[in-house]
Design a protein around this motif. Structure first.
Motif, PDB file in Angstrom:
ATOM      1  N   PRO A  41       0.814  -1.226   0.000  1.00 41.89           N
ATOM      2  CA  PRO A  41       0.000   0.000   0.000  1.00 41.89           C
ATOM      3  C   PRO A  41       0.843   1.268   0.000  1.00 41.89           C
ATOM      4  O   PRO A  41       0.434   2.283  -0.578  1.00 41.89           O
ATOM      5  CB  PRO A  41      -0.836  -0.115   1.283  1.00 41.89           C
ATOM      6  CG  PRO A  41      -0.130  -1.111   2.126  1.00 41.89           C
ATOM      7  CD  PRO A  41       0.535  -2.054   1.184  1.00 41.89           C
ATOM      8  N   GLN A  42       2.018   1.233   0.622  1.00 42.90           N
ATOM      9  CA  GLN A  42       2.892   2.402   0.574  1.00 42.90           C
ATOM     10  C   GLN A  42       3.370   2.651  -0.851  1.00 42.90           C
ATOM     11  O   GLN A  42       3.477   3.798  -1.289  1.00 42.90           O
ATOM     12  CB  GLN A  42       4.090   2.216   1.497  1.00 42.90           C
ATOM     13  CG  GLN A  42       3.764   2.413   2.962  1.00 42.90           C
ATOM     14  CD  GLN A  42       5.003   2.600   3.791  1.00 42.90           C
ATOM     15  OE1 GLN A  42       5.961   1.845   3.694  1.00 42.90           O
ATOM     16  NE2 GLN A  42       4.992   3.615   4.629  1.00 42.90           N
ATOM     17  N   LEU A  43       3.655   1.573  -1.573  1.00 43.06           N
ATOM     18  CA  LEU A  43       4.097   1.718  -2.954  1.00 43.06           C
ATOM     19  C   LEU A  43       2.992   2.291  -3.827  1.00 43.06           C
ATOM     20  O   LEU A  43       3.229   3.142  -4.684  1.00 43.06           O
ATOM     21  CB  LEU A  43       4.553   0.353  -3.493  1.00 43.06           C
ATOM     22  CG  LEU A  43       5.121   0.329  -4.912  1.00 43.06           C
ATOM     23  CD1 LEU A  43       6.409   1.144  -4.990  1.00 43.06           C
ATOM     24  CD2 LEU A  43       5.381  -1.103  -5.363  1.00 43.06           C
ATOM     25  N   LEU A  44       1.756   1.840  -3.594  1.00 43.48           N
ATOM     26  CA  LEU A  44       0.633   2.280  -4.418  1.00 43.48           C
ATOM     27  C   LEU A  44       0.152   3.685  -4.057  1.00 43.48           C
ATOM     28  O   LEU A  44      -0.312   4.437  -4.920  1.00 43.48           O
ATOM     29  CB  LEU A  44      -0.526   1.289  -4.289  1.00 43.48           C
ATOM     30  CG  LEU A  44      -0.258  -0.143  -4.780  1.00 43.48           C
ATOM     31  CD1 LEU A  44      -1.464  -1.030  -4.499  1.00 43.48           C
ATOM     32  CD2 LEU A  44       0.080  -0.153  -6.264  1.00 43.48           C
ATOM     33  N   GLY A  67      -5.170   8.334  13.697  1.00 38.86           N
ATOM     34  CA  GLY A  67      -6.325   7.706  14.313  1.00 38.86           C
ATOM     35  C   GLY A  67      -6.643   6.347  13.703  1.00 38.86           C
ATOM     36  O   GLY A  67      -6.984   5.398  14.411  1.00 38.86           O
ATOM     37  N   ILE A  68      -6.523   6.249  12.373  1.00 31.95           N
ATOM     38  CA  ILE A  68      -6.767   4.967  11.698  1.00 31.95           C
ATOM     39  C   ILE A  68      -5.767   3.914  12.165  1.00 31.95           C
ATOM     40  O   ILE A  68      -6.123   2.754  12.425  1.00 31.95           O
ATOM     41  CB  ILE A  68      -6.695   5.156  10.170  1.00 31.95           C
ATOM     42  CG1 ILE A  68      -7.883   6.000   9.696  1.00 31.95           C
ATOM     43  CG2 ILE A  68      -6.658   3.806   9.464  1.00 31.95           C
ATOM     44  CD1 ILE A  68      -7.802   6.401   8.242  1.00 31.95           C
ATOM     45  N   GLY A  94      -1.152  -5.135   8.500  1.00 29.64           N
ATOM     46  CA  GLY A  94       0.000  -4.533   7.826  1.00 29.64           C
ATOM     47  C   GLY A  94      -0.414  -3.672   6.647  1.00 29.64           C
ATOM     48  O   GLY A  94       0.162  -2.607   6.410  1.00 29.64           O
ATOM     49  N   VAL A  95      -1.434  -4.113   5.911  1.00 32.30           N
ATOM     50  CA  VAL A  95      -1.932  -3.331   4.775  1.00 32.30           C
ATOM     51  C   VAL A  95      -2.502  -1.991   5.260  1.00 32.30           C
ATOM     52  O   VAL A  95      -2.210  -0.930   4.697  1.00 32.30           O
ATOM     53  CB  VAL A  95      -3.003  -4.127   4.002  1.00 32.30           C
ATOM     54  CG1 VAL A  95      -3.700  -3.240   2.982  1.00 32.30           C
ATOM     55  CG2 VAL A  95      -2.372  -5.332   3.310  1.00 32.30           C
ATOM     56  N   VAL A  96      -3.324  -2.044   6.312  1.00 36.04           N
ATOM     57  CA  VAL A  96      -3.926  -0.813   6.835  1.00 36.04           C
ATOM     58  C   VAL A  96      -2.853   0.130   7.361  1.00 36.04           C
ATOM     59  O   VAL A  96      -2.870   1.342   7.099  1.00 36.04           O
ATOM     60  CB  VAL A  96      -4.943  -1.139   7.949  1.00 36.04           C
ATOM     61  CG1 VAL A  96      -5.464   0.141   8.596  1.00 36.04           C
ATOM     62  CG2 VAL A  96      -6.092  -1.967   7.393  1.00 36.04           C
ATOM     63  N   GLN A  97      -1.891  -0.408   8.099  1.00 34.30           N
ATOM     64  CA  GLN A  97      -0.829   0.417   8.656  1.00 34.30           C
ATOM     65  C   GLN A  97       0.037   1.015   7.543  1.00 34.30           C
ATOM     66  O   GLN A  97       0.423   2.187   7.601  1.00 34.30           O
ATOM     67  CB  GLN A  97       0.034  -0.411   9.601  1.00 34.30           C
ATOM     68  CG  GLN A  97       0.977   0.425  10.454  1.00 34.30           C
ATOM     69  CD  GLN A  97       1.692  -0.419  11.483  1.00 34.30           C
ATOM     70  OE1 GLN A  97       2.439  -1.336  11.139  1.00 34.30           O
ATOM     71  NE2 GLN A  97       1.475  -0.132  12.754  1.00 34.30           N
ATOM     72  N   GLY A 100      -1.770   3.923   6.024  1.00 39.00           N
ATOM     73  CA  GLY A 100      -1.726   5.100   6.877  1.00 39.00           C
ATOM     74  C   GLY A 100      -0.391   5.815   6.803  1.00 39.00           C
ATOM     75  O   GLY A 100      -0.329   7.049   6.689  1.00 39.00           O
ATOM     76  N   PHE A 101       0.686   5.056   6.826  1.00 40.59           N
ATOM     77  CA  PHE A 101       2.012   5.672   6.796  1.00 40.59           C
ATOM     78  C   PHE A 101       2.371   6.213   5.418  1.00 40.59           C
ATOM     79  O   PHE A 101       3.283   7.034   5.293  1.00 40.59           O
ATOM     80  CB  PHE A 101       3.068   4.692   7.291  1.00 40.59           C
ATOM     81  CG  PHE A 101       3.224   4.707   8.779  1.00 40.59           C
ATOM     82  CD1 PHE A 101       4.038   5.645   9.403  1.00 40.59           C
ATOM     83  CD2 PHE A 101       2.524   3.810   9.571  1.00 40.59           C
ATOM     84  CE1 PHE A 101       4.163   5.682  10.776  1.00 40.59           C
ATOM     85  CE2 PHE A 101       2.636   3.834  10.949  1.00 40.59           C
ATOM     86  CZ  PHE A 101       3.462   4.778  11.555  1.00 40.59           C
ATOM     87  N   ALA A 102       1.674   5.771   4.384  1.00 38.21           N
ATOM     88  CA  ALA A 102       1.893   6.354   3.055  1.00 38.21           C
ATOM     89  C   ALA A 102       1.538   7.839   3.056  1.00 38.21           C
ATOM     90  O   ALA A 102       2.090   8.623   2.273  1.00 38.21           O
ATOM     91  CB  ALA A 102       1.044   5.616   2.019  1.00 38.21           C
ATOM     92  N   PHE A 103       0.615   8.240   3.933  1.00 41.33           N
ATOM     93  CA  PHE A 103       0.223   9.648   4.040  1.00 41.33           C
ATOM     94  C   PHE A 103       0.910  10.351   5.207  1.00 41.33           C
ATOM     95  O   PHE A 103       1.211  11.541   5.127  1.00 41.33           O
ATOM     96  CB  PHE A 103      -1.297   9.752   4.179  1.00 41.33           C
ATOM     97  CG  PHE A 103      -2.044   9.227   2.990  1.00 41.33           C
ATOM     98  CD1 PHE A 103      -2.187   9.994   1.846  1.00 41.33           C
ATOM     99  CD2 PHE A 103      -2.584   7.950   2.996  1.00 41.33           C
ATOM    100  CE1 PHE A 103      -2.869   9.505   0.737  1.00 41.33           C
ATOM    101  CE2 PHE A 103      -3.260   7.454   1.891  1.00 41.33           C
ATOM    102  CZ  PHE A 103      -3.400   8.235   0.757  1.00 41.33           C
ATOM    103  N   ILE A 104       1.173   9.625   6.291  1.00 46.25           N
ATOM    104  CA  ILE A 104       1.805  10.232   7.455  1.00 46.25           C
ATOM    105  C   ILE A 104       3.247  10.631   7.158  1.00 46.25           C
ATOM    106  O   ILE A 104       3.691  11.736   7.525  1.00 46.25           O
ATOM    107  CB  ILE A 104       1.760   9.269   8.659  1.00 46.25           C
ATOM    108  CG1 ILE A 104       0.350   9.211   9.247  1.00 46.25           C
ATOM    109  CG2 ILE A 104       2.746   9.698   9.739  1.00 46.25           C
ATOM    110  CD1 ILE A 104       0.208   8.255  10.407  1.00 46.25           C
TER     111      ILE A 104
END
Length: 407
Positions: A41-44, A67-68, A94-97, A100-104
């Motif tokens: 998800p970080q890559l995408l 928060g997510i 791991g996908v959700v996290q 989230g870190f892709a934006f954080i």
């Protein structure tokens, strides 16, 4: 303060998640699978995280995403405590996290440019990393110790990390809004994304910094994912040994970060950046070569210090040589290396299951050294050299201006 609580929770969760994944499956491949779930998800989404950081109020973006991540951590904690945890749940978490870190990540780094002047941005980046690395000193040891206590275990550690994430979210309300500068001619997010890519392409020295970060982080940094295997299979030290390995690496990281902060904006930074990268590769080879816990702990000080020193210096050079309006997008491009870190962890885990974790660590270190050396040779073009000279001249001018203003 937000970084302190957020990354204390992160460091504790890294230990708990790795130990849980290995406990559920007994395979290095499973450790790599958890990391690839974090990386995809970080890559995408990573590049879009940079676009949003340059277009939206950064505080709101950070609060929502933090928060997510907190709720995601709470869900895993409940599953563990009720005895329903399964390996696939760690993949989902791991996908959700990772999303989230892709934006954080880009928003947090770009926020530094809003909070400090341009003449101090390099040091500010390194000092924020000092806060992050300080949590690595105590976080893993706390997690390792609590995992070993039956009444607490991994579920209790996940509850603690959840609390840390919620506290970090609360501290962000004290920040200014972090509004982007108004633009005379607004453009679409897609055009913003393309403009960020063109900006890096026009700056060859900046592109070289990012590519070097890719080589080191995606090939070398996955060593962190396999420390549970090192602690259990090589040193026979269990979760307590895993916490010690993480903590000794963190001690080296804190010391190196303080040292790097003293020359993060000087001419020497460009020399030490590739030196630290190749020395980190050599430290991985040394880690793979030892089978003794006490020697391994000493080597981990070097591994953690060199990894953190390189990362801090590379980030400082990248930020200080990027124009303010591109901070989010450039950081999102640079942080794609962490996505590749997650993706590379799975094939590295497969290799480790076939040839052994010690041999794999030595192979990773050798690839890091060769990759950085080749990039340095390819970067000796006139365009890169001229771009670097201009960057050094601009940094020196900022220091002289700051000195005059201080006088």
């Amino acid at each position: 303060m937000g970084t302190l609580f957020s990354f204390l929770g992160m460091q504790m969760q890294i230990v708990a998640r790795g130990y849980l994944a290995y406990d559920l499956t007994g395979k290095n491949t499973a450790l790599g699978g958890v990391m690839i779930a974090f990386g995809v998800p970080q890559l995408l989404l990573g590049l879009w995280g940079g676009v949003l950081a340059d277009r939206l109020p950064k505080r709101n973006l950070l609060v929502i995403c933090q928060g997510i991540i907190a709720l995601n951590s709470l869900w895993v904690a409940i599953m563990i405590k009720t005895g329903h945890i399964e390996y696939w749940m760690l993949i989902v978490a791991g996908v959700v996290q990772g999303a989230g870190f892709a934006f954080i990540g880009p928003a947090r780094q770009a926020f530094i440019g809003d909070l400090v002047g341009r003449d101090a941005i390099g040091n500010a980046v390194v000092l924020q990393q000092l806060s992050m690395n300080s949590t690595r000193v105590i976080g893993p040891s706390i997690a390792g110790a609590f995992i070993a206590i039956a009444v607490i275990g991994t579920g209790g550690v996940y509850l603690m990390t959840t609390l840390g994430f919620f506290i970090a979210m609360a501290t962000m309300f004290r920040l200014p809004p972090g509004n982007p500068k108004p633009r005379p001619n607004p453009v679409s997010p897609l055009r913003d994304l393309a403009d960020g890519l063109r900006y890096v392409r026009r700056r060859p020295s900046l592109a070289l910094l990012i590519l070097t970060g890719f080589a080191v982080i995606m090939v070398g940094f996955p060593y962190q994912s396999f420390l549970p295997s090192v602690a259990v299979d090589v040193y026979n030290a269990g979760s307590g040994g895993l916490g010690l390995l993480q903590s000794f690496a963190a001690i080296g990281a804190v010391g190196a970060t303080v040292l790097v902060a003293t020359f993060a904006e000087s001419r020497r930074a460009w020399f030490w950046q590739p030196v630290l990268a190749m020395a980190f590769g050599a430290s991985l080879i040394a880690l793979g070569a030892t089978s003794n816990l006490f020697v391994g702990l000493a080597v981990m000080v070097a591994v953690g210090g060199l990894a953190s020193g390189f990362q801090g210096l590379n980030n400082a050079l990248t930020m200080s040589n990027t124009d303010h309006e591109y901070h989010g997008r450039v950081q999102s491009i640079s942080m794609l290396s962490w996505s590749l870190f997650g993706l590379f962890a799975l094939p590295i885990g497969i290799v480790a299951d076939h040839i052994g974790i010690r041999e794999t660590l030595m192979l990773m270190g050798a690839v890091v050294i060769v990759s950085v050396a080749l990039l340095q040779l390819l970067g000796r073009s006139e365009r890169v050299a001229e771009d670097r000279r201009l960057a050094v001249a601009a940094a020196e001018l900022r220091r002289e201006t700051r000195a005059v203003a201080g006088g």
